[in-house]
Design a protein around this motif. Structure first.
Motif, PDB file in Angstrom:
ATOM      1  N   ASP A 129       0.817  -1.212   0.000  1.00 57.51           N
ATOM      2  CA  ASP A 129       0.000   0.000   0.000  1.00 57.51           C
ATOM      3  C   ASP A 129       0.850   1.261   0.000  1.00 57.51           C
ATOM      4  O   ASP A 129       0.504   2.255  -0.638  1.00 57.51           O
ATOM      5  CB  ASP A 129      -0.919   0.022   1.231  1.00 57.51           C
ATOM      6  N   ALA A 130       1.960   1.224   0.749  1.00 57.58           N
ATOM      7  CA  ALA A 130       2.752   2.439   0.951  1.00 57.58           C
ATOM      8  C   ALA A 130       3.708   2.734  -0.193  1.00 57.58           C
ATOM      9  O   ALA A 130       3.972   3.901  -0.493  1.00 57.58           O
ATOM     10  CB  ALA A 130       3.536   2.337   2.264  1.00 57.58           C
ATOM     11  N   LEU A 131       4.252   1.685  -0.841  1.00 59.41           N
ATOM     12  CA  LEU A 131       5.308   1.899  -1.830  1.00 59.41           C
ATOM     13  C   LEU A 131       5.195   1.022  -3.062  1.00 59.41           C
ATOM     14  O   LEU A 131       5.232   1.528  -4.190  1.00 59.41           O
ATOM     15  CB  LEU A 131       6.678   1.659  -1.177  1.00 59.41           C
ATOM     16  N   ALA A 132       5.054  -0.274  -2.871  1.00 57.46           N
ATOM     17  CA  ALA A 132       5.210  -1.210  -3.993  1.00 57.46           C
ATOM     18  C   ALA A 132       4.139  -1.056  -5.052  1.00 57.46           C
ATOM     19  O   ALA A 132       4.405  -1.279  -6.239  1.00 57.46           O
ATOM     20  CB  ALA A 132       5.226  -2.653  -3.478  1.00 57.46           C
ATOM     21  N   PHE A 133       2.917  -0.664  -4.666  1.00 54.54           N
ATOM     22  CA  PHE A 133       1.902  -0.368  -5.676  1.00 54.54           C
ATOM     23  C   PHE A 133       1.956   1.083  -6.148  1.00 54.54           C
ATOM     24  O   PHE A 133       2.045   1.332  -7.356  1.00 54.54           O
ATOM     25  CB  PHE A 133       0.493  -0.700  -5.177  1.00 54.54           C
ATOM     26  N   ARG A 153      -8.648   2.872  -9.460  1.00 57.11           N
ATOM     27  CA  ARG A 153      -9.339   2.036 -10.431  1.00 57.11           C
ATOM     28  C   ARG A 153      -8.384   1.014 -11.029  1.00 57.11           C
ATOM     29  O   ARG A 153      -8.752  -0.139 -11.252  1.00 57.11           O
ATOM     30  CB  ARG A 153      -9.921   2.912 -11.546  1.00 57.11           C
ATOM     31  N   PHE A 154      -7.142   1.399 -11.276  1.00 58.87           N
ATOM     32  CA  PHE A 154      -6.166   0.473 -11.858  1.00 58.87           C
ATOM     33  C   PHE A 154      -5.914  -0.705 -10.919  1.00 58.87           C
ATOM     34  O   PHE A 154      -5.801  -1.849 -11.365  1.00 58.87           O
ATOM     35  CB  PHE A 154      -4.850   1.193 -12.155  1.00 58.87           C
ATOM     36  N   ARG A 155      -5.815  -0.430  -9.616  1.00 61.78           N
ATOM     37  CA  ARG A 155      -5.572  -1.519  -8.669  1.00 61.78           C
ATOM     38  C   ARG A 155      -6.779  -2.449  -8.609  1.00 61.78           C
ATOM     39  O   ARG A 155      -6.632  -3.672  -8.535  1.00 61.78           O
ATOM     40  CB  ARG A 155      -5.261  -0.968  -7.287  1.00 61.78           C
ATOM     41  N   ALA A 233       1.316  -4.704 -16.901  1.00 62.91           N
ATOM     42  CA  ALA A 233       2.611  -5.330 -16.623  1.00 62.91           C
ATOM     43  C   ALA A 233       3.574  -4.342 -15.980  1.00 62.91           C
ATOM     44  O   ALA A 233       4.412  -4.721 -15.156  1.00 62.91           O
ATOM     45  CB  ALA A 233       3.213  -5.880 -17.914  1.00 62.91           C
ATOM     46  N   GLY A 234       3.423  -3.046 -16.343  1.00 65.13           N
ATOM     47  CA  GLY A 234       4.352  -2.037 -15.851  1.00 65.13           C
ATOM     48  C   GLY A 234       4.241  -1.773 -14.372  1.00 65.13           C
ATOM     49  O   GLY A 234       5.185  -1.270 -13.762  1.00 65.13           O
ATOM     50  N   HIS A 235       3.084  -2.095 -13.778  1.00 66.87           N
ATOM     51  CA  HIS A 235       3.032  -1.913 -12.328  1.00 66.87           C
ATOM     52  C   HIS A 235       3.044  -3.240 -11.576  1.00 66.87           C
ATOM     53  O   HIS A 235       3.666  -3.335 -10.528  1.00 66.87           O
ATOM     54  CB  HIS A 235       1.842  -1.033 -11.911  1.00 66.87           C
ATOM     55  N   ILE A 236       2.402  -4.292 -12.101  1.00 66.10           N
ATOM     56  CA  ILE A 236       2.375  -5.545 -11.344  1.00 66.10           C
ATOM     57  C   ILE A 236       3.774  -6.149 -11.235  1.00 66.10           C
ATOM     58  O   ILE A 236       4.133  -6.750 -10.214  1.00 66.10           O
ATOM     59  CB  ILE A 236       1.380  -6.555 -11.966  1.00 66.10           C
ATOM     60  N   THR A 237       4.606  -5.967 -12.262  1.00 68.02           N
ATOM     61  CA  THR A 237       5.971  -6.496 -12.210  1.00 68.02           C
ATOM     62  C   THR A 237       6.764  -5.858 -11.070  1.00 68.02           C
ATOM     63  O   THR A 237       7.379  -6.549 -10.252  1.00 68.02           O
ATOM     64  CB  THR A 237       6.685  -6.265 -13.554  1.00 68.02           C
ATOM     65  N   THR A 238       6.747  -4.527 -11.010  1.00 69.63           N
ATOM     66  CA  THR A 238       7.512  -3.845  -9.971  1.00 69.63           C
ATOM     67  C   THR A 238       6.863  -4.020  -8.597  1.00 69.63           C
ATOM     68  O   THR A 238       7.565  -4.128  -7.584  1.00 69.63           O
ATOM     69  CB  THR A 238       7.658  -2.351 -10.314  1.00 69.63           C
ATOM     70  N   THR A 239       5.539  -4.063  -8.540  1.00 68.61           N
ATOM     71  CA  THR A 239       4.861  -4.272  -7.263  1.00 68.61           C
ATOM     72  C   THR A 239       5.285  -5.596  -6.636  1.00 68.61           C
ATOM     73  O   THR A 239       5.656  -5.655  -5.452  1.00 68.61           O
ATOM     74  CB  THR A 239       3.333  -4.239  -7.445  1.00 68.61           C
ATOM     75  N   THR A 240       5.242  -6.671  -7.417  1.00 69.16           N
ATOM     76  CA  THR A 240       5.644  -7.965  -6.871  1.00 69.16           C
ATOM     77  C   THR A 240       7.145  -8.008  -6.606  1.00 69.16           C
ATOM     78  O   THR A 240       7.588  -8.591  -5.605  1.00 69.16           O
ATOM     79  CB  THR A 240       5.245  -9.110  -7.813  1.00 69.16           C
ATOM     80  N   LEU A 350      12.646  -0.290 -17.114  1.00 68.07           N
ATOM     81  CA  LEU A 350      11.900   0.558 -16.177  1.00 68.07           C
ATOM     82  C   LEU A 350      11.726  -0.153 -14.838  1.00 68.07           C
ATOM     83  O   LEU A 350      11.893   0.456 -13.777  1.00 68.07           O
ATOM     84  CB  LEU A 350      10.534   0.917 -16.765  1.00 68.07           C
ATOM     85  N   ALA A 351      11.400  -1.430 -14.850  1.00 63.26           N
ATOM     86  CA  ALA A 351      11.236  -2.180 -13.597  1.00 63.26           C
ATOM     87  C   ALA A 351      12.536  -2.201 -12.807  1.00 63.26           C
ATOM     88  O   ALA A 351      12.539  -2.024 -11.577  1.00 63.26           O
ATOM     89  CB  ALA A 351      10.768  -3.603 -13.894  1.00 63.26           C
ATOM     90  N   ARG A 352      13.652  -2.413 -13.492  1.00 64.34           N
ATOM     91  CA  ARG A 352      14.945  -2.434 -12.804  1.00 64.34           C
ATOM     92  C   ARG A 352      15.277  -1.065 -12.229  1.00 64.34           C
ATOM     93  O   ARG A 352      15.811  -0.952 -11.113  1.00 64.34           O
ATOM     94  CB  ARG A 352      16.038  -2.898 -13.770  1.00 64.34           C
ATOM     95  N   LEU A 353      14.974  -0.003 -12.980  1.00 63.52           N
ATOM     96  CA  LEU A 353      15.244   1.353 -12.497  1.00 63.52           C
ATOM     97  C   LEU A 353      14.399   1.654 -11.270  1.00 63.52           C
ATOM     98  O   LEU A 353      14.913   2.177 -10.261  1.00 63.52           O
ATOM     99  CB  LEU A 353      14.952   2.364 -13.604  1.00 63.52           C
TER     100      LEU A 353
END
Length: 408
Positions: A129-133, A153-155, A233-240, A350-353
């Protein structure tokens, strides 16, 4: 609790919610059934070399999964579901708008977002909630030019999509359920694309609708589907990934001090977490011709699940694969967590950055974070994804006191 014994050949793979069950099962399958068909006729591939071979052979192992449903048409603009040569043409157009330079230029903004989110986090918080999403969804939404008010809405859409349970992947009813969930997302992005066609701005969707390479442009459907896939994919990858990084660091607390002392090693740590806990445990394919893999024939038209999670823990490819090794040096084809070859994830830089900036922010802010498990709730209260995505929807953490207060 489900046990590995109930998932022997002839049944189904376990879901991803219980690591002990999953890893015991994957170990057995790698050793005894490296290519195995489940009750629906889906072939599962477990060893690193076989997964890599399938990823490389796009002519035999197609990404066009709509082949599995009679009468279904390919999804225009979804790079992960299109084969060469059309894939090459589309990727060139999309890459011209989503360039390494444009990604690198995001670093100051990612740092700013990270600082703001951590300023509001406190000493005990849910990392998701605080960072990963919010970090990756803010970055990708700003990149695409989407309103901040739509983030919630995206979440909700993401949760709905991953809540859809697919038993038989060739079942038309399963495809219909997925289409019903995806429909509002597709409509949303089509409206965004249509607006840019009339009034383009300085955002990625505008660059997508105006991009042209070798005479090839994106039509409305292609542009909207690609924008949708980038958001998802651009957010679920980095979130997980961020959740997996903090979980791994909590299990190996020395890493907090080690990486503060040698911050240049942060990318190595991220690559090792990617190996241990890939954001996506499986990659789907479908065969175009009869083929053989690990001594077993896979018929044409068969659904295939490539177990990246299993390949990453294959002792044939990685010595002592369950050990976190900062010096392992995962690079090139040995790192399968972003795919391989023509389907290597276009958003991987982008995920790595984002991960690198976030880890540096956490190291500067906290002595260390400890994951708080609730023994009275299933899976300690972490709410892991059940299929495809490998990570958790919740990650309660508490900061160990005695460091970082001066940086606030």
């Amino acid at each position: 609790m489900t046990t590995p014994a109930t998932h022997l050949p002839g049944d189904l793979a376990p879901d991803l919610t219980d690591d002990t069950v999953v890893f015991d099962w994957l170990t057995t399958m790698r050793e005894e059934h490296p290519v195995w068909a489940d009750r629906y006729g889906v072939f599962h591939v477990f060893r690193h070399d076989d997964v890599l071979a399938a990823l490389r052979d796009t002519a035999t192992f197609s990404s066009e999964m709509t082949r599995a449903v009679e009468g279904a048409a390919p999804t225009p603009g979804m790079l992960t579901q299109i084969d060469p040569p059309e894939h090459h043409a589309l990727r060139k157009v999309m890459s011209s708008a989503f360039t390494p330079r444009s990604v690198a230029a995001l670093e100051p903004r990612i740092q700013e977002i990270t600082r703001g989110l951590l300023d509001r986090a406190g000493e005990r918080f849910d990392l998701v909630d605080a960072l990963a999403f919010p970090l990756p969804v803010t970055v990708i939404a700003e990149l695409l030019g989407l309103p901040p008010g739509d983030h919630a809405r995206f979440r909700e859409w993401t949760d709905q999509l991953f809540d859809v349970q697919v038993g038989d992947p060739s079942d038309p009813e399963a495809a219909a359920r997925l289409s019903e969930v995806v429909a509002p997302m597709v409509a949303y992005f089509r409206d965004q694309v249509r607006h840019r066609l009339v009034d383009p701005g300085d955002d990625l969707i505008s660059r997508l609708v105006t991009a042209e390479v070798d005479g090839r442009t994106l039509d409305e459907t292609e542009a909207s589907n690609f924008a949708f896939s980038l958001l998802l994919a651009g957010h679920i990858t980095t979130t997980t990934l961020l959740g997996s990084i903090v979980r791994t660091f909590s299990e190996h607390p020395h890493l907090w001090d080690d990486l503060r002392a040698a911050p240049e090693r942060v990318p190595d740590a991220i690559e090792e977490v990617l190996r241990l806990r890939p954001p996506f445990a499986q990659l789907p394919r479908i065969t175009t011709v009869d083929t053989r893999l690990a001594g077993r024939t896979i018929p044409a038209g068969a659904m295939v699940t490539l177990w990246v999670l299993s390949a990453n823990h294959d002792p044939r490819a990685h010595d002592d694969p369950e050990r976190f090794d900062l010096d392992r040096g995962i690079r090139g084809p040995s790192q399968l967590s972003f795919g391989h070859g023509v389907h290597f994830c276009i958003g991987a830089p982008l995920a790595r950055l984002e991960a690198r900036v976030a880890v540096h922010g956490l190291l500067a802010r906290f002595r260390r974070l400890v994951v708080e498990l609730d023994p009275g709730r299933p899976h300690g209260g972490l709410q892991p994804f059940g299929q495809i995505a490998y990570g958790t929807r919740r990650l309660p953490v508490v900061a160990v006191p005695g460091f970082g207060s001066e940086s606030r």
